[in-house]
Design an enzyme around this catalytic site. Structure first.
Site, PDB file in Angstrom:
ATOM      1  N   GLU A  15       1.019  -1.454   0.050  1.00  0.00           N
ATOM      2  CA  GLU A  15      -0.004  -0.138  -0.137  1.00  0.00           C
ATOM      3  C   GLU A  15       0.799   1.287  -0.146  1.00  0.00           C
ATOM      4  OE1 GLU A  15      -4.230  -0.814   1.907  1.00  0.00           O
ATOM      5  OE2 GLU A  15      -2.404  -1.315   3.393  1.00  0.00           O
ATOM      6  N   GLU A  61      -4.135  -9.418   3.678  1.00  0.00           N
ATOM      7  CA  GLU A  61      -4.990  -8.914   4.967  1.00  0.00           C
ATOM      8  C   GLU A  61      -6.356  -9.851   5.080  1.00  0.00           C
ATOM      9  OE1 GLU A  61      -2.832  -5.108   4.136  1.00  0.00           O
ATOM     10  OE2 GLU A  61      -3.574  -6.585   2.861  1.00  0.00           O
TER      11      GLU A  61
END
Length: 704
Positions: A112, A132
């Protein structure tokens, strides 16, 4: 010349060279994005963006990688400011162009971070991903909004909702990486890319300013596919919901992503998956942790059957030379061929290169006779489960092996103390219970006998680490942790079968609950003859009060042992689509009639409740007796060796969700029909009376 404005001890270092601002993440071992790193990043980008002398900023990691993502020490806690989304928003908003060098690993928040930069440069061998969902969450720092702006929608959905890792070369093809760098170091790659930006040879842009319109048909097809998965977990569907917002302005999409992320933070799936993640680390805390492992440079494996071949393969893959012993030259050569086949499979799966495969095979020697093991550092006996055979082997090893050699037995059930007692060096003997196929399955039960030396236990755990296995410490009892519990709850399935449920219904109910396979399908896969041999071995000690179901024995008497014979509970004419064996169903009906049982209906919910309560009951006894150090050790055994649903976190983590009092009520209700089998474990009653949980016991240092 590098002008450092931060101490070398800082987790984020900042420098300026020829108008290039360099930000280096330096927080060993994985550059995790903890609070200090987040603050350092925010300070660095703020400082460099305000400096008129800085024309471009490049971010890279010190050490082996850019960043492996979140700091696991913050799991279960409220992260301190600044939050990662705020830091990444500041990076993207920078007026000064920002590039990121992806090297080694860029996972989760690490990826990210790169997505928030204005351009990305990849280095060979790097691996990217947003894992995640495997922790019951979604990428919460812009991953669901920025990645779909760079990659095709279907690819972005697959990456985010599966959590899979992808090589940097694939990422470049998808558009996540703007160019590959051949520089020698990440710092050199950062400088070269920054100079290209200054020269106009590498374009930059803010990811959030890329406008896209997600195709509703692609989203709907993905939603249908994810909803059909079993178990149906919340995180992938919530992640898809967030991805659907990526067509909105970035600020709105990030707000929606954050709201969905916070919803998942409260989900039971997330708790279970985090517990499973942490279990792999928790089981390493053992009483013998301070002991110095013995060096293992060479190993011997006795037995060239399925288990011995798998163990030898696992050792070779860990880079340990192996001498495999068989009873004949023909058997030794056959075993060698099977090991070569396993290594070929590793090459096909991308786990080994052709060169590494050839090197590993060169480390293998297949011989006849135990005398060839005189100088090895470790021996693992992997012959069939017969105490007379095993004890004779260990008498011979005691005579042959050099002083200090670790003598391991791969027994699944037998008494390691009895095996150790036939040697003059019981301190060197340990149980090493691998799970089949041993070169694939991650669990290794380390069975510590009464006289096993601390450094031998430490050696076993170090060996597991080299083989990339999860080692769990067990005391000595019949079946140790996993098979002892399995032997108990498997009876509950047999009782329900004889009482009226079909084996297909039981399997379906438990698969819908989250198990990869139901108990009868597992029995067919493992071989019904294995359980039959165990039942015959234990028959003389079977209590008179114990209910004994003979259905499996009748099936085995027909020579039907499951997949390897083409039939068992199921028929395997088409191995990919087994169907119930009508003749096995007829045996079930006949055994019910012989036992005088009138079949009754079971709901799927009752099947799951009885099966899980039986599992939890015996697991509680294993912890209460000290066979397992802590509840989390039981959880790890079942997560990594028995296909327990990962999102439930293990049987004793799941037990806390049900509650001790509710479990006791169940047991006492079931005991009305079978008081011998259904007994409340002492530990469970203690927890109910004290108001404590199994999780509380995991945190108790006195249990280590």
């Amino acid at each position: 010349m590098m002008d450092k404005t931060a101490s070398d001890t800082n987790p984020v270092q900042v420098g300026i060279e020829d108008g290039i601002g360099l930000i280096t993440l330096d927080s060993p071992p994985v550059n995790a994005l903890g609070q200090a790193v987040r603050q350092g990043l925010l300070d660095a980008i703020t400082k460099l963006d305000a400096d008129d002398a800085v024309k471009v900023v490049a971010i890279h990691g010190a050490g082996r990688m850019l960043s492996a993502g979140a700091d696991i020490r913050e799991f279960g806690q409220t992260p301190q400011a600044p939050g990662l989304p705020d830091v990444l928003d500041a990076i993207e908003a920078s007026a000064t162009p920002v590039i990121a060098v992806i090297h080694g690993v860029a996972m989760g928040g690490g990826l990210e971070l790169a997505l928030a930069a204005h351009a990305r440069v990849g280095m060979a061998g790097a691996v990217l991903g947003l894992p995640e969902v495997t922790l019951g969450l979604l990428p919460g720092a812009g991953g669901t909004q920025r990645l779909p702006r760079l990659a095709p929608l279907d690819a972005a959905i697959g990456i985010i909702t599966s959590g899979r890792k992808l090589p940097v070369e694939e990422a470049a093809e998808l558009g996540l990486v703007d160019r590959m760098s051949a520089a020698d170091t990440p710092r050199a790659a950062a400088l070269a890319a920054a100079r290209d930006v200054l020269a106009g040879d590498l374009a930059t842009r803010r990811t959030g300013e890329i406008a896209i319109t997600p195709d509703p048909a692609v989203l709907e097809a993905a939603r249908t596919r994810l909803a059909q998965k079993r178990p149906a977990l919340a995180a992938p569907l919530k992640a898809l919901e967030a991805i659907a917002q990526s067509g909105r302005p970035i600020a709105e999409g990030l707000k929606a992503e954050r709201a969905l992320f916070l919803e998942l933070m409260e989900s039971p799936d997330r708790q279970g998956l985090i517990h499973a993640f942490q279990a792999e680390r928790a089981v390493k805390r053992i009483p013998e942790s301070d002991a110095e492992p013995r060096p293992i440079e060479t190993a011997g494996v006795i037995g060239g059957g399925t288990m011995g071949v798998g163990i030898a393969t696992a050792l070779l893959q860990a880079g340990i030379p192996v001498t495999l012993i068989e009873m004949s030259a023909e058997g030794a050569e056959t075993a060698r061929g099977r090991i070569a086949g396993n290594l070929d499979g590793a090459v096909k799966r991308g786990k080994l290169s052709e060169e590494a495969r050839a090197a590993r095979l060169e480390m293998l020697t297949a011989e006849v006779g135990l005398d060839h093991l005189a100088q090895v550092d470790l021996v693992i006996e992997a012959v069939f489960e017969d105490m007379k055979v095993k004890t004779q082997i260990f008498r011979d090893l005691d005579r042959i092996c050099k002083p200090g050699a670790v003598l391991g037995t791969n027994t699944s059930y037998l008494d390691v103390n009895e095996i150790a007692a036939v040697t003059s060096r019981p301190q060197d003997v340990i149980g090493l219970h691998f799970f089949s196929p041993a070169h694939v399955m991650r669990l290794l039960e380390v069975v510590v006998a009464d006289k096993t030396a601390d450094d031998v236990v430490a050696t076993a755990f170090a060996l597991a680490g080299r083989m990339k296995k999860v080692a769990v410490r067990s005391g000595v009892c019949d079946g140790f942790i996993g098979n002892r519990i399995l032997a108990h709850y498997r009876k509950a399935a047999d009782y329900m079968l004889e009482d009226g449920a079909s084996f297909a219904q039981i399997d379906r109910a438990l698969e819908a609950f989250g198990f990869a396979m139901g108990p009868f399908a597992v029995g067919d896969l493992a071989g019904l003859d294995i359980g039959w041999a165990t039942r015959k071995r234990k028959a003389p000690d079977r209590p008179e009060a114990e209910r004994y179901v003979e259905i499996a024995d009748r099936i085995c008497e027909q020579g039907w042992f499951g997949r390897k014979t083409g039939r068992g509970y199921y028929l395997y004419d088409d191995p990919k689509r087994p169907v119930p064996n009508p003749e096995a169903e007829a045996i079930v009906a006949a055994e019910r009639e012989r036992a005088g049982i009138t079949p009754r209906d079971f709901t799927d919910e009752e099947i799951v409740a009885r099966y899980m309560t039986a599992m939890i009951s015996e697991a509680a006894r294993v912890v209460g007796e000290g066979i397992a150090l802590r509840p989390v050790d039981v959880d790890a055994v079942f997560l990594f060796g028995y296909g327990f649903p990962r999102h439930l976190g293990g049987p004793l983590n799941h037990a806390d969700r049900i509650g001790a009092e509710a479990l006791i009520d169940r047991i006492e209700d079931y005991a009305k029909d079978d008081p011998h089998y259904w007994q409340v474990p002492d530990l469970l009653r203690e927890l109910a009376q004290s108001g404590r949980t199994f999780a509380d016991l995991n945190a108790d240092p006195n249990r280590e």
